[in-house]
Enzyme design. Structure first.
Site, short mmCIF file in Angstrom:
data_model
loop_
_atom_site.label_atom_id
_atom_site.label_comp_id
_atom_site.label_asym_id
_atom_site.label_seq_id
_atom_site.Cartn_x
_atom_site.Cartn_y
_atom_site.Cartn_z
N CYS A 192 10.70 -5.74 21.06
CA CYS A 192 9.35 -6.19 21.40
C CYS A 192 8.48 -6.19 20.14
CB CYS A 192 8.74 -5.27 22.46
SG CYS A 192 8.85 -3.53 22.02
N CYS A 250 7.87 -2.86 18.54
CA CYS A 250 8.98 -2.28 17.79
C CYS A 250 8.99 -2.81 16.36
CB CYS A 250 10.32 -2.63 18.45
SG CYS A 250 10.30 -2.43 20.23
#
Lengths: 359, 76
Positions: free
Chosen positions: B10, B13
């Site tokens: 994502c 991250c």
């Protein structure tokens, strides 16, 4: 004279200096609160003045009614949102997913379902974390049905939905929403648990069961860090949803100003028995956060839609979504997904009928 | 030193990875940074909320994007 400057010891945490800072912080918070209230309490007259005084719009016209609604509701909801998201951000520093899992791991099913649904409200949760969270729960032996109670309650009852419901519908409807949302989460989770669906998890998920769980060092936060977390939540959440609030209220304002009262009574009113299941069927694949959908539903309610039908529609949109079920497909077999959606949708439909019958 | 960034790819991250990279560089550490994107591996480390950061196999941060300063404190 001979003492060099470097020897000066930094003030320890509990020194009067930090006490003064705390005192200053309290005064600042109080002033901010008073200022917030002063603005909040005057939003309605301000919206009226802007619409009819500053812009000279005629009273009773479609446009003025829509504009006044918009000018009043947007700042009101955003101000409520900031305060509640800040408060919830602080509360959530006390409820990490790890702690919630530890609480739920040792619980029997029925008690576990109730606890899981309630913890779903306060535990920080974002649908992108749904799968790791699900796996983490299953891994530490939280029963499947209890895990589902959590997964149903967490997105359905959240601070954004509550602010909008309270701001636009009032306390009674917000309370009804919480109680019925919790009931749906508890009963649906319990039902899924009764159906013994464990074999419909993906096989590798089952292998995780009983596996050791690594523990995370507990965050020991002081109040400064908790307040910081609240501010971060405001920046992240309000920064993301404000546009939906504005758009949702704009559509709501349009309906409010232009759709005649009772235009929807035939379509979404109590008499139309099929309106509840239809609202749920339409709402399930739709995905919107509460910020976008609640203002629209509020406007519909004002035009003759029944409360139960409106509640059911909202719950279906917010609580069940296509993206979430697609994410869950990584760990659930199609049959379990179908049961999950089916049980929750049935629960929501029952809520709809119940409130249409009561109000 | 072995630093792992856990997350299924994502946006958050990626931010955490960049922050960790910056922290390592600023501290001048000899560390290897790896992304862990496989769900099974993430769960094995006991992480339920992504993104997360582990140092030498021990999870230090989970569920939030730690800032460069935060990570420097963890690594120092």
């Amino acid at each position: 004279m001979s003492v060099p400057d470097e020897v000066a010891v930094p003030a320890p945490e509990c020194s009067p200096a930090s006490g003064l800072r705390l005192w200053q912080a309290a005064v600042l918070a109080l002033l901010a609160g008073v200022a917030w209230w002063a603005v909040y309490a005057n939003l309605a007259p301000a919206a009226r003045w802007l619409t009819y005084g500053a812009l000279h719009l005629p009273k009773g016209a479609h446009l003025s009614s829509a504009l006044e609604f918009f000018l009043f509701e947007v700042p009101k909801v955003l101000m409520l949102l900031v305060v509640v998201v800040f408060g919830v951000g602080i509360v959530r520093t006390f409820f990490t997913p790890e702690r919630t899992r530890a609480i739920l791991a040792g619980k029997r099913e029925s008690v576990g379902n109730v606890l899981a649904a309630m913890l779903g409200i306060v535990t920080p949760f974002c649908s992108c974390s749904a799968v790791p969270l699900f796996l983490g729960f299953v891994q530490s032996g939280v029963p499947l049905g209890v895990t589902f109670s959590f997964l149903i309650a967490a997105p359905m009852i959240n601070e954004i939905a509550l602010v909008l419901l309270f701001g636009l519908f009032g306390l009674k409807v917000a309370a009804i929403y919480v109680v019925t949302g919790l009931s749906v989460a508890i009963l649906a989770g319990w039902t899924i648990g009764r159906l013994r669906m464990e074999q419909h998890l993906e096989p590798w998920v089952l292998e995780l069961r009983g596996g050791g769980e690594a523990t995370l060092d507990e965050d020991r936060l002081d109040w400064g860090a908790r307040v910081q977390a609240g501010l971060t939540a405001v920046r992240e959440i309000v920064g993301k949803v404000w546009i939906y609030v504005v758009l949702g209220i704009a559509v709501g304002a349009g309906i409010h100003g232009y759709v005649p009262t009772n235009a929807l009574a035939g379509l979404m009113g109590k008499q139309a028995w099929w309106s509840v299941p239809l609202a749920v069927v339409l709402g399930v694949p739709m995905y919107s956060n509460a910020a976008g959908i609640v203002p629209v539903v509020q406007a519909l309610l004002g035009k003759g839609a029944a409360l139960g039908t409106s509640l059911a529609f909202m719950m279906a949109v917010i609580g069940l979504s296509l993206p979430e079920t697609i994410i869950l497909r990584k760990v659930l077999r199609p049959r379990l997904i179908a049961v999950f959606v089916g049980v929750v949708a049935t629960g929501i439909t029952m809520v709809g009928y119940l409130f249409n019958a009561l109000f | 030193m072995d630093i792992q960034i856990l997350g299924t790819g994502c946006a958050k991250c990626k931010t955490l990875y960049a922050n960790a990279e910056a922290a390592v560089k600023e501290l001048g550490l000899d560390a290897t940074l790896t992304k862990v994107e496989d769900l099974r591996e993430i769960i094995k480390l006991g992480v339920m909320t992504t993104p997360a950061l582990a140092v030498n196999g021990k999870v230090k941060v989970a569920g939030k994007v730690a800032t460069v300063a935060d990570i420097k404190k963890l690594l120092a």
